[in-house]
Structure formats: C-alpha cells, structure tokens
Write a protein that holds these residues in place. Structure first.
Motif, short mmCIF file in Angstrom:
data_model
loop_
_atom_site.label_atom_id
_atom_site.label_comp_id
_atom_site.label_asym_id
_atom_site.label_seq_id
_atom_site.Cartn_x
_atom_site.Cartn_y
_atom_site.Cartn_z
N ILE A 221 10.85 7.91 15.60
CA ILE A 221 10.95 6.52 16.08
C ILE A 221 9.97 6.29 17.22
N GLY A 222 9.93 7.23 18.16
CA GLY A 222 9.03 7.09 19.30
C GLY A 222 7.57 7.06 18.89
N ALA A 223 7.21 7.91 17.93
CA ALA A 223 5.81 7.96 17.48
C ALA A 223 5.41 6.65 16.79
N VAL A 224 6.30 6.12 15.94
CA VAL A 224 5.99 4.87 15.24
C VAL A 224 5.87 3.71 16.23
N VAL A 225 6.83 3.61 17.17
CA VAL A 225 6.79 2.52 18.15
C VAL A 225 5.57 2.67 19.06
N ALA A 226 5.23 3.90 19.44
CA ALA A 226 4.08 4.13 20.32
C ALA A 226 2.78 3.75 19.62
N GLU A 227 2.66 4.04 18.33
CA GLU A 227 1.46 3.65 17.59
C GLU A 227 1.30 2.13 17.57
N ILE A 228 2.43 1.44 17.38
CA ILE A 228 2.38 -0.02 17.36
C ILE A 228 2.06 -0.57 18.74
N SER A 229 2.70 0.00 19.78
CA SER A 229 2.55 -0.52 21.14
C SER A 229 1.16 -0.28 21.70
N THR A 230 0.58 0.88 21.39
CA THR A 230 -0.74 1.21 21.93
C THR A 230 -1.88 0.76 21.03
N GLY A 231 -1.56 0.30 19.82
CA GLY A 231 -2.60 -0.14 18.90
C GLY A 231 -3.42 1.00 18.32
N THR A 232 -2.86 2.21 18.31
CA THR A 232 -3.58 3.37 17.79
C THR A 232 -3.57 3.36 16.27
N ALA A 233 -4.75 3.42 15.68
CA ALA A 233 -4.87 3.41 14.22
C ALA A 233 -4.73 4.82 13.67
N GLY A 234 -4.41 4.91 12.37
CA GLY A 234 -4.34 6.19 11.70
C GLY A 234 -2.94 6.63 11.35
N GLY A 235 -1.91 6.02 11.95
CA GLY A 235 -0.53 6.43 11.71
C GLY A 235 0.24 5.42 10.90
N ILE A 236 1.45 5.80 10.53
CA ILE A 236 2.27 4.94 9.69
C ILE A 236 2.74 3.71 10.46
N GLY A 237 2.89 3.83 11.79
CA GLY A 237 3.30 2.67 12.58
C GLY A 237 2.29 1.55 12.52
N ARG A 238 1.03 1.90 12.71
CA ARG A 238 -0.03 0.88 12.63
C ARG A 238 -0.17 0.35 11.21
N GLN A 239 0.07 1.21 10.21
CA GLN A 239 -0.05 0.77 8.83
C GLN A 239 1.03 -0.25 8.48
N ILE A 240 2.21 -0.13 9.08
CA ILE A 240 3.26 -1.12 8.88
C ILE A 240 2.78 -2.49 9.35
N ILE A 241 2.11 -2.52 10.50
CA ILE A 241 1.58 -3.79 11.02
C ILE A 241 0.52 -4.35 10.08
N VAL A 242 -0.36 -3.50 9.57
CA VAL A 242 -1.42 -3.94 8.67
C VAL A 242 -0.82 -4.54 7.40
N PHE A 243 0.15 -3.86 6.81
CA PHE A 243 0.76 -4.36 5.58
C PHE A 243 1.60 -5.62 5.84
N SER A 244 2.19 -5.72 7.03
CA SER A 244 2.97 -6.93 7.33
C SER A 244 2.06 -8.15 7.43
N GLN A 245 0.83 -7.95 7.89
CA GLN A 245 -0.12 -9.05 7.97
C GLN A 245 -0.63 -9.45 6.58
N GLN A 246 -0.52 -8.53 5.62
CA GLN A 246 -0.96 -8.82 4.26
C GLN A 246 0.17 -9.36 3.39
N ALA A 247 1.41 -9.32 3.91
CA ALA A 247 2.59 -9.70 3.11
C ALA A 247 2.77 -11.20 3.08
N THR A 248 1.90 -11.89 2.37
CA THR A 248 2.02 -13.35 2.25
C THR A 248 2.82 -13.73 1.00
N GLY A 249 2.40 -13.24 -0.15
CA GLY A 249 3.12 -13.56 -1.37
C GLY A 249 3.92 -12.40 -1.91
N ASP A 250 3.65 -11.18 -1.43
CA ASP A 250 4.32 -9.99 -1.93
C ASP A 250 4.47 -9.01 -0.77
#
Length: 296
Positions: A221-250
């Motif tokens: 949990i800490g690693a995922v939240v830290a990736e999102i909070s610090t904006g560090t790319a390469g991890g699953i946390g940042r990938q969740i943000i990327v896919f959430s931005q693409q989730a318009t119709g699906d």
C-alpha cells in the motif's frame, strides 16, 4: 485426513470468497440500472455502464489488448515487478527498524514509556502529506557519491507504514516470557544477550509472524501510494493513474491495474509465507505469561 481437509479449506475459502465477489459484481451489473439508483438526489447504487463497471471477463481479456509496443498484460507485469521490488525493500527496512525499536523498548522500560506513544501517533500522519517531504529531503542526500534516487524515496515512505506492526508485535513477543523463565536463565548466569537470543526471540516468533504479514500488506500500500504521490513512473501505482486517465468509455484497463496491485499484495505476502515456513518450529505460542512489568 484432518490435515488434508484443513489444507483444502485453507485454499477453498479464499477461492470461494473470490467467486462470491465475482457473482455479486455481475448480479449488480445485471439488476441495477445503467445510471444507478438515486434517492433524494443522492446516488445509493453505482452506475453499471461499461465505463464505470465493466464485466469481470472484460477485465481479464483486456490484458491482451495493445498498449503501445506492449500488451496491457505485459505493461502491468513490468510495472508490478518494479513495485514488487520496492515493496520488498520497504518490508526489509521496516522489519529491521521495527525489530530494533522493539528490542530497545524491551531492554529499557523508560524508552518504551517515552517512545511507544510517538510510534503509535506516527501512523496518524497522512502518507500523501509525508511523501513530498521525504522526496524533497532525499534530493539533498548523497550516499557514497551517488545521488538520491526516486525509488529510494518510495522505499522509505513505504517502510514508514511497514515498521509499525513489526515494532508493536515484536515488543509484545519479547515481553511474553514469564518472569520465572527469565530468572531461571539469570540463575545460569545468562547475559541479557543470551536471554534475548535463546528465550525472548523464540517466544516472540508467534507474535512476529502475524505482524510481518500486516507489514507486507502495508509495504505494498505504501509503495503504491508513494508512487502516486511522488509522481514516480515505472510502478503499478503510476500505471493506475495512467489507465484512469484513459478510462473514458471503457474502465477495464483501470480495473485490471487495480487487480494487478491486489495480486502484488498476495505475492509479497507469499514471500512472508517462506519466513513462516522457516520459523515453523517456533510458531506455536509458549505457555508463558506476560512480563511487561517484570524483569527486563
């Protein structure tokens, strides 16, 4: 026969729970209107459109969809692997710090009285507020001529969550031996270190292992939240943000990423299971009373 039934039950219950969640998910999607259900202007049941709540099978089949030069599954595997290493690093750091603090608090009663309340209070600090501070401080640190890397900030932030259950659980375990057991070793002229190694550490294992499982989940949990909070790319946390931005119709990619993060937690917990197997001879609590207020 009982052992076999116990093993089947240990596997069957989680699988059954997962199938129940899947069935409820599909049942809600079948029965609830696409726009959800609202009372008095407040939505009480969620939207069930594919953009908000995709079918379960779509979450799995999306793994084969293209994501640039890779498939979605390959992207999630790569990013989950990155976070997996960071979570294990955080777990290691948190375990070392937690055990060290527990030993220190068990050895000196005044340290426990002065430090334990602050250890508890430390967990009330929001991780999302702590992350920028750690990243900022880390940027000014140079270790052996090497600059601070972004992944180091993530490991430190995640270990901040992981050390707490280890410290509390280990302290309780170190205080588990009865006063009579401690005095028996003292009568043999055993030093504090001998008592710690041969009595307190083995007695602490039944308390340490559950704490380690909690720390494993906290490190993910800490690693995922830290990736999102610090904006560090390469991890699953940042990938969740990327896919959430693409989730318009699906939104199936987003749910696939969340599923990958959940499986990541299971993988880290599986590593802890190896430690449990190695320490299985000490896994049963001894018939001893608490000595938290007795001989140290």
């Amino acid at each position: 026969m009982k052992a076999k039934s116990w093993k089947l039950g240990r596997v069957g219950y989680p699988v059954g729970a997962l199938l129940l969640v899947i069935a409820l998910w599909e049942l809600v999607k079948l029965l609830v209107p696409v726009q959800g259900v609202s009372f008095g202007g407040q939505r009480v049941l969620p939207r069930t459109s594919d953009a908000a709540m995709p079918h379960v099978w779509r979450v799995f089949t999306v793994m084969g969809d293209a994501d640039g030069k890779r498939t979605v599954g390959e992207t999630l595997l790569r990013t989950a692997g990155f976070t997996f290493v960071l979570a294990l690093t955080a777990l290691l750091i948190g375990t070392v710090v937690g055990v060290g603090l527990a030993v220190l608090m068990q050895r000196f009663a005044f340290v426990e009285r002065g430090l334990l309340p602050y250890i508890v209070v430390s967990q009330t600090v929001p991780l999302i507020a702590l992350a920028p501070l750690v990243a900022g401080w880390g940027g000014k640190i140079v270790i052996a001529g090497e600059p601070w890397r972004p992944w180091m900030s993530i490991a430190v932030i995640a270990s901040y969550l992981a050390f707490f259950p280890v410290a509390v659980g280990m302290l309780r375990g170190l205080q588990a031996p009865s006063k009579a057991s401690v005095e028996l070793l003292h009568s043999y002229s055993a030093s504090w270190w001998d008592t710690l190694v041969h009595l307190r550490f083995p007695a602490a294992v039944p308390h340490f292992l559950p704490a380690l499982r909690l720390a494993a989940a906290a490190s993910v949990i800490g690693a995922v939240v830290a990736e999102i909070s610090t904006g560090t790319a390469g991890g699953i946390g940042r990938q969740i943000i990327v896919f959430s931005q693409q989730a318009t119709g699906d939104s199936s990619r987003l749910y696939a990423a969340v599923l990958a993060a959940a499986l990541l937690g299971i993988a880290v917990t599986g590593v802890v299971a190896l430690a449990e197997f190695a320490l299985r001879r000490y896994s049963r609590p001894a018939g001893v009373g608490s000595s938290s207020g007795g001989t140290r």
